[in-house]
Enzyme design. Sequence first.
Site, mmCIF file in Angstrom:
data_model
loop_
_atom_site.group_PDB
_atom_site.id
_atom_site.type_symbol
_atom_site.label_atom_id
_atom_site.label_comp_id
_atom_site.label_asym_id
_atom_site.label_seq_id
_atom_site.Cartn_x
_atom_site.Cartn_y
_atom_site.Cartn_z
ATOM 1 N N SER A 2 2.413 0.699 5.849
ATOM 2 C CA SER A 2 2.948 0.605 4.491
ATOM 3 C C SER A 2 2.942 -0.833 3.996
ATOM 4 C CB SER A 2 4.382 1.133 4.440
ATOM 5 O OG SER A 2 4.886 0.955 3.129
ATOM 6 N N LYS A 31 6.420 7.788 8.552
ATOM 7 C CA LYS A 31 5.787 7.231 7.350
ATOM 8 C C LYS A 31 5.939 8.215 6.176
ATOM 9 C CE LYS A 31 3.438 4.602 4.588
ATOM 10 N NZ LYS A 31 2.590 5.230 3.674
ATOM 11 N N HIS A 41 9.346 7.849 4.907
ATOM 12 C CA HIS A 41 9.364 6.582 4.161
ATOM 13 C C HIS A 41 8.865 6.816 2.733
ATOM 14 C CE1 HIS A 41 6.984 3.293 2.427
ATOM 15 N NE2 HIS A 41 7.854 2.455 2.953
ATOM 16 N N ASN A 42 7.766 7.531 2.617
ATOM 17 C CA ASN A 42 7.200 7.760 1.284
ATOM 18 C C ASN A 42 8.119 8.624 0.429
ATOM 19 O OD1 ASN A 42 5.014 6.340 2.286
ATOM 20 N ND2 ASN A 42 3.528 7.651 1.272
ATOM 21 N N GLU A 83 10.700 6.447 -0.748
ATOM 22 C CA GLU A 83 10.089 5.609 -1.798
ATOM 23 C C GLU A 83 10.130 6.352 -3.146
ATOM 24 O OE1 GLU A 83 6.112 3.955 -0.756
ATOM 25 O OE2 GLU A 83 5.384 4.968 -2.551
HETATM 26 C C1 6PG Z 1 2.986 2.549 1.104
HETATM 27 C C2 6PG Z 1 2.857 3.630 0.045
HETATM 28 C C3 6PG Z 1 1.505 4.252 0.025
HETATM 29 C C4 6PG Z 1 1.371 5.444 -0.922
HETATM 30 C C5 6PG Z 1 1.398 5.132 -2.350
HETATM 31 C C6 6PG Z 1 1.072 6.290 -3.250
HETATM 32 O O1 6PG Z 1 3.856 2.736 1.931
HETATM 33 O O2 6PG Z 1 2.241 1.576 1.091
HETATM 34 O O3 6PG Z 1 3.775 4.628 0.314
HETATM 35 O O4 6PG Z 1 1.238 4.679 1.318
HETATM 36 O O5 6PG Z 1 0.161 6.048 -0.690
HETATM 37 O O6 6PG Z 1 2.532 4.470 -2.728
HETATM 38 O O7 6PG Z 1 2.000 7.287 -3.311
HETATM 39 P P1 6PG Z 1 1.952 8.345 -4.511
HETATM 40 O O8 6PG Z 1 0.577 8.286 -5.106
HETATM 41 O O9 6PG Z 1 2.214 9.660 -3.885
HETATM 42 O O10 6PG Z 1 2.981 7.881 -5.483
#
Ligand code: 6PG
Length: 491
Positions: free
Chosen positions: A131, A185, A188-189, A192
């Site tokens: 990430s 991960k 984590h997303n 996010e």
């Molecule tokens: C990271 C992000 C990354 C992710 C994008 C897109 O940890 O660097 O989580 O891995 O792919 O942020 O996410 P979305 O397109 O689903 O918003």
Amino acid sequence: MASPVGDIGLIGLAVMGQNLILNMNDKGFTVVCYNRTVAKVDNFLANEAKGTKIQGAHSIEELVSKLKRPRKIILLVQAGPAVDSFISQLEPHLEKGDIIIDGGNSHYPDSIRRTKELESKGLLFVGSGVSGGEEGARHGPSLMPGGSPAAWPAIKEIFQATAAQVNGEPCCDWVGETGAGHYVKMVHNGIEYGDMQLIAEAYDILKRGLGLHEDEIATIFERWNKGVLDSFLIELTANVLKFKDDDGEPLVTKILDQAGQKGTGKWTAINALDAGMPVTLIGEAVFARCLSALKEERIRASKVIAGPQKEAFRGDKKQFIDDLEQALYASKIISYTQGFMLMRQTAKDLGWNLNYAGIARMWRGGCIIKSVFLGDITAAYTKTPALESLLFDDFFNKAVHKAQPGWRRIIAQAVLWGIPTPAFSTALAFFDGYRAEVVPANLLQAQRDYFGAHTFRVMPGKENERLVAGKDIHINWTGRGGNVSASTYVA
Ligand code: 6PG
């Protein structure tokens, strides 16, 4: 033939791959790179990688031949069939103990499968969350490796040196068995998504509720970034809000309000439903993106469905903004509480041994959700590794109590204004449900038994002759139904 010089190989010269290679090169490792379109290899060596120790390969065979044993090869290719395709291309050239690492956003069930398949052939597999986007890959990402435990000693040095460092500690540690790295991960997303949605709701309240301009809102976010909300996402939001188009208008106001998503947030929400864990905030964050995508329909609805009469805010603005900060903080505590509950449940279901303090430490720097707050979570799980919920930790328990009055005032005001706050509201609903000794599920059970003879159990202390403790009870509510129950009791 000269003995191999490569410490690690990397396949996939897209933006993440190139930056990760340059980063590992900076840390003193010799990286050998390969790309399906081989012209990209030469191009990379002649430009970005010029003057470095980075080596190129024009075939999988050449790549493998240039690597020291046990060979370590990272795939940074699109998640899905491309990963399986490269694994099968690599396999014939590898030997027992060699390691294939998938650094893409793969779905964790695929990593579970790949670990088993490769281990059955004497090879090792690592599915690693990576990430931090382009910037993280280049200067220090958060790395979340899991898979074959025997691979960890061989990759530890490279991974920990390449990862972001916070207070001298790497944002990378061994996550756990099989798909655990990609699983963490994924969560984590999901988190996010939740953090981003909370920030978007705060922006909406400040803009449409208080009527503030983007520049004023940016100043508020900058101030918040010095307090409990100190994080990369708050910082970047302030920068986004200040960014002007050529005509001086904030660029953000010209961006179509339809959110995209690649699926990792949705995977987390689906996993939460499967695991039976109330990860409501991530769920709402995913649904908010879905609702945003219905732009045309929302336009039509906006013409025929009226909300409340908009009233100017007459309260204390400063107090309101402080309340909003607390609402955001409390909701964030709930979101992480839910995320860690989910990880705990999945670890239990799949027999993984997850280190929660380690996970929070990996997220403290390098990644998209990096924040000071994750340092507090690290401390909570270091103090009590088996912590049932963050809300039982003294620090977070006090924080959420302190935030509670402001959090409620913000949601109440947003409801009166007709400004949607799905993430703030679901966080508070979870909080009120979680702290309730009694919830109205007694009525649900009665309804289920009434219409379908699904049975119920008696509340402790209310037992009598027909309401026997520990027994699945069916009552003939109407006098018409039979006395046969439908199925056993599943809570
Ligand atoms: C990271 C992000 C990354 C992710 C994008 C897109 O940890 O660097 O989580 O891995 O792919 O942020 O996410 P979305 O397109 O689903 O918003």
